[in-house]
Design an enzyme around this catalytic site. Structure first.
Site, PDB file in Angstrom:
ATOM      1  N   ASP A 186      37.727  54.617  32.067  1.00 19.18           N
ATOM      2  CA  ASP A 186      39.127  54.305  31.784  1.00 19.18           C
ATOM      3  C   ASP A 186      39.794  55.563  31.241  1.00 19.18           C
ATOM      4  O   ASP A 186      39.283  56.190  30.309  1.00 19.18           O
ATOM      5  CB  ASP A 186      39.229  53.176  30.747  1.00 19.18           C
ATOM      6  CG  ASP A 186      38.821  51.834  31.329  1.00 19.18           C
ATOM      7  OD1 ASP A 186      39.075  51.611  32.528  1.00 19.18           O
ATOM      8  OD2 ASP A 186      38.234  51.019  30.606  1.00 19.18           O
ATOM      9  N   ASP A 218      41.271  40.971  39.451  1.00 21.87           N
ATOM     10  CA  ASP A 218      40.844  40.453  38.147  1.00 21.87           C
ATOM     11  C   ASP A 218      41.084  38.954  38.178  1.00 21.87           C
ATOM     12  O   ASP A 218      42.216  38.518  38.418  1.00 21.87           O
ATOM     13  CB  ASP A 218      41.674  41.067  37.017  1.00 21.87           C
ATOM     14  CG  ASP A 218      41.542  42.587  36.947  1.00 21.87           C
ATOM     15  OD1 ASP A 218      40.492  43.099  37.377  1.00 21.87           O
ATOM     16  OD2 ASP A 218      42.484  43.254  36.488  1.00 21.87           O
TER      17      ASP A 218
END
Length: 251
Positions: free
Chosen positions: A11, A130
């Site tokens: 990330d 997601d």
């Protein structure tokens, strides 16, 4: 026999690697290029970079980062986060990314998938999904899982494939951060219904979880972050364990 892939996920916020739980309590985890090079040396098959910055300068900083990674790393890597146009993808691929990952922008504008696949080829286009199990139904969520939709995971995944995506990165929000294992029942269903590769994400806590997701979840690849970043699992050891358990991997 196709080998299964192990994919560390980094990330990125403002050009640095960050670690946190659900993007909260973020801590600096170092230079993404150095980390990427270490993962490549230690046997990772691919890398995924997800930019979680919300800055206007995102595209420029991301393009520079991609160029630096491409110079240092000899394995394929995917870049995602805030990508919403042909121009975004063009810049990232020109700077050395092998694939791009689109998520919320594809839900908001499904035709984007067709457009990108046609211009750059399906092999370059990953659609990240997601999803969270709500009252027994897997529903797609947007904006890093913050915004629920009524979209069914399996229906959306089929549409994504039909529109030309080359692979799907499925993150189970129920499993993410729990270290209790991947969502193997949902993964197995996705794998049986689709013909494109499925990357499992969310829930890795130990080596057995990887074996399970390849055998029970029928995943083509498994992605994880903290277990690799915190050195709870070394990729070389993981691959040896997988091979012992009859999973084909590239050593």
């Amino acid at each position: 026999m196709l080998t299964k892939r192990i994919i560390p996920c980094l990330d990125i916020k403002n050009g640095r690697t960050v670690k946190g739980v659900n993007f909260v309590d973020l801590r600096d985890a170092g230079d993404p290029v150095e980390l990427a090079a270490k993962y490549a040396e230690s046997g990772a098959d691919e890398l995924v970079f997800l930019d979680i910055s919300a800055t206007e300068e995102r595209r420029k900083t991301l393009a520079k980062l991609v160029l630096r990674v491409a110079e240092k790393v000899n394995i394929p890597f995917t870049v995602g986060g805030g990508i919403s146009s042909v121009e975004d993808v063009d810049i990232l691929l020109q700077n050395g990314a092998d694939k791009v990952s689109v998520n919320s922008s594809a839900v908001k504008n499904p035709g984007l998938i067709n457009e990108l696949a046609k211009k750059f080829g399906s092999q370059c286009i990953t659609v990240a999904i997601d999803a969270k199990q709500v009252h027994g139904k897997w529903l797609v969520h947007l904006v890093g899982g913050k915004v629920p939709t009524e979209l069914d995971l399996f229906e959306w995944a089929k549409e994504v494939e039909e529109r030309g995506a080359g692979e799907i990165l499925f993150t189970s929000m129920n499993n993410d951060g729990t270290k209790g294992g991947f969502a193997n029942i949902a993964l197995a269903k996705l794998s049986s219904e689709l013909n494109i590769p499925i990357i499992a994400s969310g829930g890795a806590g130990n080596m057995q979880h990887f074996t399970d997701t390849f055998k029970e979840g029928k995943a083509d690849a498994a992605l994880a972050a903290s277990v690799f970043h915190f050195k709870e699992i070394e990729i070389k050891d993981l691959k040896e364990e997988l091979r012992k358990n009859g999973v084909a991997v590239r050593l």
